[in-house]
Every structure is written in structure tokens, then in C-alpha cells.
Design an enzyme around this catalytic site. Structure first.
Site, PDB file in Angstrom:
ATOM      1  N   ARG A  55      35.331  46.636  23.018  1.00 54.89           N
ATOM      2  CA  ARG A  55      35.344  45.697  21.892  1.00 54.89           C
ATOM      3  C   ARG A  55      33.922  45.338  21.449  1.00 54.89           C
ATOM      4  O   ARG A  55      33.674  45.114  20.281  1.00 54.89           O
ATOM      5  CB  ARG A  55      36.089  44.418  22.278  1.00 54.89           C
ATOM      6  N   TYR A  72      40.341  44.415   6.560  1.00 55.19           N
ATOM      7  CA  TYR A  72      40.654  43.155   5.885  1.00 55.19           C
ATOM      8  C   TYR A  72      40.082  41.989   6.685  1.00 55.19           C
ATOM      9  O   TYR A  72      40.059  42.013   7.907  1.00 55.19           O
ATOM     10  CB  TYR A  72      42.170  42.971   5.683  1.00 55.19           C
ATOM     11  N   PRO A  73      39.601  40.981   5.981  1.00 51.34           N
ATOM     12  CA  PRO A  73      39.168  39.768   6.666  1.00 51.34           C
ATOM     13  C   PRO A  73      40.350  38.813   6.817  1.00 51.34           C
ATOM     14  O   PRO A  73      41.323  38.900   6.057  1.00 51.34           O
ATOM     15  CB  PRO A  73      38.112  39.195   5.721  1.00 51.34           C
ATOM     16  N   MET A  74      40.260  37.931   7.785  1.00 45.60           N
ATOM     17  CA  MET A  74      41.323  36.943   7.976  1.00 45.60           C
ATOM     18  C   MET A  74      40.786  35.694   8.649  1.00 45.60           C
ATOM     19  O   MET A  74      39.717  35.710   9.265  1.00 45.60           O
ATOM     20  CB  MET A  74      42.462  37.533   8.797  1.00 45.60           C
ATOM     21  N   LYS A  76      42.442  31.795  10.496  1.00 46.04           N
ATOM     22  CA  LYS A  76      43.611  31.029  10.919  1.00 46.04           C
ATOM     23  C   LYS A  76      43.699  29.772  10.056  1.00 46.04           C
ATOM     24  O   LYS A  76      42.681  29.173   9.702  1.00 46.04           O
ATOM     25  CB  LYS A  76      43.508  30.641  12.407  1.00 46.04           C
ATOM     26  N   HIS A  99      51.406  38.713  19.693  1.00 48.88           N
ATOM     27  CA  HIS A  99      50.789  39.523  18.646  1.00 48.88           C
ATOM     28  C   HIS A  99      50.247  40.832  19.236  1.00 48.88           C
ATOM     29  O   HIS A  99      50.450  41.910  18.679  1.00 48.88           O
ATOM     30  CB  HIS A  99      49.671  38.709  17.995  1.00 48.88           C
ATOM     31  N   GLN A 112      42.364  49.459  16.754  1.00 42.11           N
ATOM     32  CA  GLN A 112      41.984  48.222  16.062  1.00 42.11           C
ATOM     33  C   GLN A 112      40.674  47.681  16.607  1.00 42.11           C
ATOM     34  O   GLN A 112      40.465  47.658  17.820  1.00 42.11           O
ATOM     35  CB  GLN A 112      43.073  47.171  16.278  1.00 42.11           C
TER      36      GLN A 112
END
Length: 174
Positions: A55, A72-74, A76, A99, A112
Site C-alpha cells: 500500500r 475517483y476521489p471520495m 466520508k 467493505h 485497488q
């Protein structure tokens, strides 16, 4: 959304900025950019060191077979009825485990990378997916949207998709 997308990693942010300037000097217009840092999630505590290292130091692209990509950005949500950050840590950890379980169903088909961007860009994380086929990307995003961590608590930015090509092929095309 664009003729070309560039994803670059470097330990020195000045080098990345110089790359962006070089792209502009080459005659391409930069219409969007996103800055984030590789990180190991607070929910990853106890994971094997090899997974955490992957990672922090990902391979781009992960291999020659994974030609389809998506970014894509995200963030919470922080809404009165759905504020991720007011949930107890153990509940958030459980939701992220759910998830992750959904995502592991795509092991071998989708890779990912999640990077952190809180304080660096408009969203908190950047998500990059690599897959063999674009429909694998669609399926994983579709499947994971039903997890409570996404369906109740996630806000997504724009999606960018494309195919990985060797630099020489890209230059010849342009």
C-alpha cells in the site's frame, strides 16, 4: 473526459509538479489534477507487513494484464444523519471490514490502491482501480456501493477511466 491521463508517483512533490509543467510545455492542457499520498489505513492494523508495504509502495500499473483503470476521489460524509466521524472506531472498523470483504471477491481481477488526501485536495482519499477489462471495474464499483460504508457514508467525486498504454504508443498516437 480527456485524451490523456497521467498518474505519477514520486517521493518529492516538486518532481511531480515539474512533470505537470512538462506536460503543459508539451502542448497538453491540464484540465484536472489530484494530489494524495500513499498510506496504510488506520483499519489495517495487524495486517501482514508485506500487504502494508504494498500500500505504501505500489507498482503502477500493477502488471501488464491490468490495462483498464479507474480513478475517483471520495470522502466520508459529515451530515447530521450520517456522520462517519461520530461513529465509534470499532463500528467504523466493522463497516470497513464488510467493505473489504466485498472487494476481496474481485481478487485476481481488480487491484485497488487507496491514497490519502485529507488536507491536500478537495476529498479525503483517492481510489485507483486496475482490471483486465472495463466491465470488471464497473462490477466492483457497482457491488461495493451496497456496502453500508459506501451507501450511507461515502461521497464520490468524478470518475475517470481509461486504458493503460505504453508511453511510446501514447506519444505516437498524439
Amino acid at each position: 473526459k480527456a485524451d490523456v491521463a497521467v498518474m505519477a508517483m514520486h517521493a518529492d512533490q516538486r518532481e511531480l509538479r515539474a512533470l505537470q509543467t512538462g506536460v503543459q510545455r508539451a502542448g497538453l492542457e491540464v484540465v484536472d489534477s489530484y494530489v494524495s499520498l500513499t498510506e496504510s489505513s488506520e483499519y489495517a492494523k495487524g495486517m501482514p507487513e508485506e500487504m502494508i508495504r504494498g500500500r505504501l509502495y505500489p507498482n503502477l500499473p500493477p502488471n501488464d494484464q491490468l490495462k483498464a483503470w479507474c480513478f475517483y476521489p471520495m470522502s466520508k460524509k459529515r451530515e447530521a444523519h450520517a456522520n462517519w466521524f461520530t461513529l465509534p472506531f470499532e463500528e467504523r472498523k466493522e463497516l470497513m471490514h464488510e467493505h473489504g470483504t466485498s472487494g476481496r471477491k474481485f481478487a485476481g481481477r481488480v487491484v485497488q490502491y487507496v491514497t490519502g488526501s485529507a488536507g491536500l485536495d478537495d476529498y479525503e482519499w483517492g481510489v485507483t482501480l486496475f482490471a483486465v477489462h472495463p466491465d470488471d471495474l464497473k462490477e466492483v464499483v457497482y457491488t461495493m456501493r451496497f456496502d453500508q460504508a459506501s451507501s450511507v457514508y461515502a461521497e464520490f467525486g468524478p470518475f475517470y477511466t481509461g486504458m493503460v498504454v505504453p508511453v511510446e504508443e501514447l506519444v505516437a498516437t498524439l
